[in-house]
Enzyme design. Sequence first.
Site, PDB file in Angstrom:
ATOM      1  N   SER A  95       0.830  -1.200   0.000  1.00 19.95           N
ATOM      2  CA  SER A  95       0.000   0.000   0.000  1.00 19.95           C
ATOM      3  C   SER A  95       0.867   1.253   0.000  1.00 19.95           C
ATOM      4  O   SER A  95       1.651   1.468  -0.915  1.00 19.95           O
ATOM      5  CB  SER A  95      -0.950  -0.028   1.204  1.00 19.95           C
ATOM      6  OG  SER A  95      -1.879   1.035   1.147  1.00 19.95           O
ATOM      7  N   ASP A 228      -2.584   6.024  -3.729  1.00 19.48           N
ATOM      8  CA  ASP A 228      -1.452   5.385  -3.069  1.00 19.48           C
ATOM      9  C   ASP A 228      -0.908   4.306  -4.002  1.00 19.48           C
ATOM     10  O   ASP A 228      -1.328   4.186  -5.157  1.00 19.48           O
ATOM     11  CB  ASP A 228      -1.860   4.813  -1.715  1.00 19.48           C
ATOM     12  CG  ASP A 228      -2.913   3.710  -1.836  1.00 19.48           C
ATOM     13  OD1 ASP A 228      -3.604   3.640  -2.865  1.00 19.48           O
ATOM     14  OD2 ASP A 228      -3.037   2.906  -0.904  1.00 19.48           O
ATOM     15  N   ASP A 230      -1.135   0.966  -4.333  1.00 17.19           N
ATOM     16  CA  ASP A 230      -1.972  -0.072  -4.936  1.00 17.19           C
ATOM     17  C   ASP A 230      -3.331   0.440  -5.365  1.00 17.19           C
ATOM     18  O   ASP A 230      -4.188  -0.329  -5.783  1.00 17.19           O
ATOM     19  CB  ASP A 230      -2.127  -1.265  -3.991  1.00 17.19           C
ATOM     20  CG  ASP A 230      -2.974  -0.960  -2.767  1.00 17.19           C
ATOM     21  OD1 ASP A 230      -2.801   0.129  -2.191  1.00 17.19           O
ATOM     22  OD2 ASP A 230      -3.782  -1.808  -2.358  1.00 17.19           O
TER      23      ASP A 230
END
Length: 453
Positions: A95, A228, A230
Site C-alpha cells: 500500500s 497510493d 496499490d
Amino acid sequence: MAPKFGTSGLRGLVTELTDELVADYTRAFLTSCDTGGGVYVGEDLRASSPRIAAAVTAAATDLGLPVTRVGPAPTPALALASMGAGQAAVMVTGSHIPADRNGLKFYLPGGEVSKDDEARITGALGAAPQGGSAPVQDHDAAPAYVARYADAFGHDALAGLTIGVYQHSSVARDIMVAVVEALGATAVPLARSDEFIPVDTEAVDPDTRAMLADWCADHGLDAVISTDGDADRPMVTDATGRIVPGDVLGPLTAKALGAQVICTPVSSNTAVDGMGFARVDRTRIGSPFVIAAMDTHAGEKVVGYEANGGFLLGFDTGRLSPLATRDSLLPMVAPLASAAAKGMSLADLVATMPRRFTAADRIAGIEPETSQRFLAEMTDDPSRRAAFFTGVGAETGTDLTDGLRVSFDGDEIVHLRPSGNAPEFRCYAEASSPDRAEELVTAHLDRLKQELG
C-alpha cells in the site's frame, strides 16, 4: 518488526517476506478459506512485488489450484475481476508504506477477508506443501475497470475539465489517464516515477502539497488526482491544489450515488452527520470493520468509506454494481462529475457541506508496543491527558472505539492511534477551520515525538 497479519493483510520488511513465509501464508489462506476453485494474483509496482507474486503463484499451483495472473493492477481492479469470476485473489502490495516493505492482501470470492477469516488463516499456518500442479493463465484487469466508470458516468461527464494525474509509482497511473479521457476531460500526466514512492493519502507532506498547487497554477488545472501505491485510496485536489480529504470525498460520493446508510470509521469527519443521510454507523478503523457494519444493512442503499478515501459500494445504483472493497476511482470521479453536472467547481461543491475540517499525519519509526503503552497510560489517567492536551480546552468526552479520541470545548477533536501492522503513530484532528485542524495535528505530533523519542 517481524511480518504481521492485521486489518490490511500481511505486511513486513521485504527481507523478512521470504518465499517460504509468503508460501506459508498463501497455503494457509487457500486451504482455510473458500477459493471458488481458483485464485487471481495481482501486484503493485514495488521492485519486490514480482518475486513475491511468483511465490504466491507457486504455492497456489502446488495445491493444485488454477492461477490467473493479473500482473500489475490496482487492488480494486483485481477484486472486481476475481469477484466477477467467483474466485479468490491475492494482491501483493504494501500500500502506502516504504519500498523496503511489502505485503499480501487476501480476497474471498465475495470480497475482503473478515476478522474471523484472519483467525482461520493464522490458525492454518504451517501446512505442508502438497506437491501438486495446476494451470496458470494471464488476464488484463484494466479494461473492465476503466469501462466500469466510463459506462456508468458517461463519456461527457467531465467534458471541458483539465485534470492533472499525479502518476508517480501508482499501479493505476495509466488507468487514471484512461478514465479521465474516457469521461471527456483532458488529462495532464505528471511526475511519473521509475522508483517506488510511498504516497500516503492521509499524510501528504508540505513539499508535495506545494507541488500540487504549483501544477494547478502552471497548467490551469481544475483538479489533480492520484492514489497510493496499490490504488485503493484516492488523492484529489481542487483547482487551487488544496487536497480534498477522503472523508469529504466519501459523503459527496455517497450523495451522488443516492446512498441512505453510511458506514465509516470513528476517525471520519463528523460533517457527514449533518448531511441528511438516514443513518451513520461508526466503526473501528479498517475496511474489515466497515464491511462488517455494511453487512448488517444488506438490502439497503449502504456505502462505506474511510478517512483515507477508500470507498466501498454496497448496493446496485442502477449504473454501478456493488464493489465492497476500497476503491479509489469512484470517489475521484463521482464528486468531480457531480460538480460538473451542477456547473460548479469542486471547491464550490465541497463548500456546500457542513463546516467541519479534518487533518491527519503520522510519526514513523514508533513500534506499536511503545504506542500502546503510551495510550494505556493516557486512557487510564485523566491528569495525564490534561497535561498532554494542554492548551486545547476542557475535555468533554473520550471515545475508545479505536485508539484514544478526545473531544474538547469548541467542538475540537484530537484522535491518537497507533498502526496495527507498521511502526507508525497517527494523529487525527477535527476543528471548525482547516488551519486549526492542521495546528492541532502538528502540535500533538510534536508532543508525541517528545514523549516517545
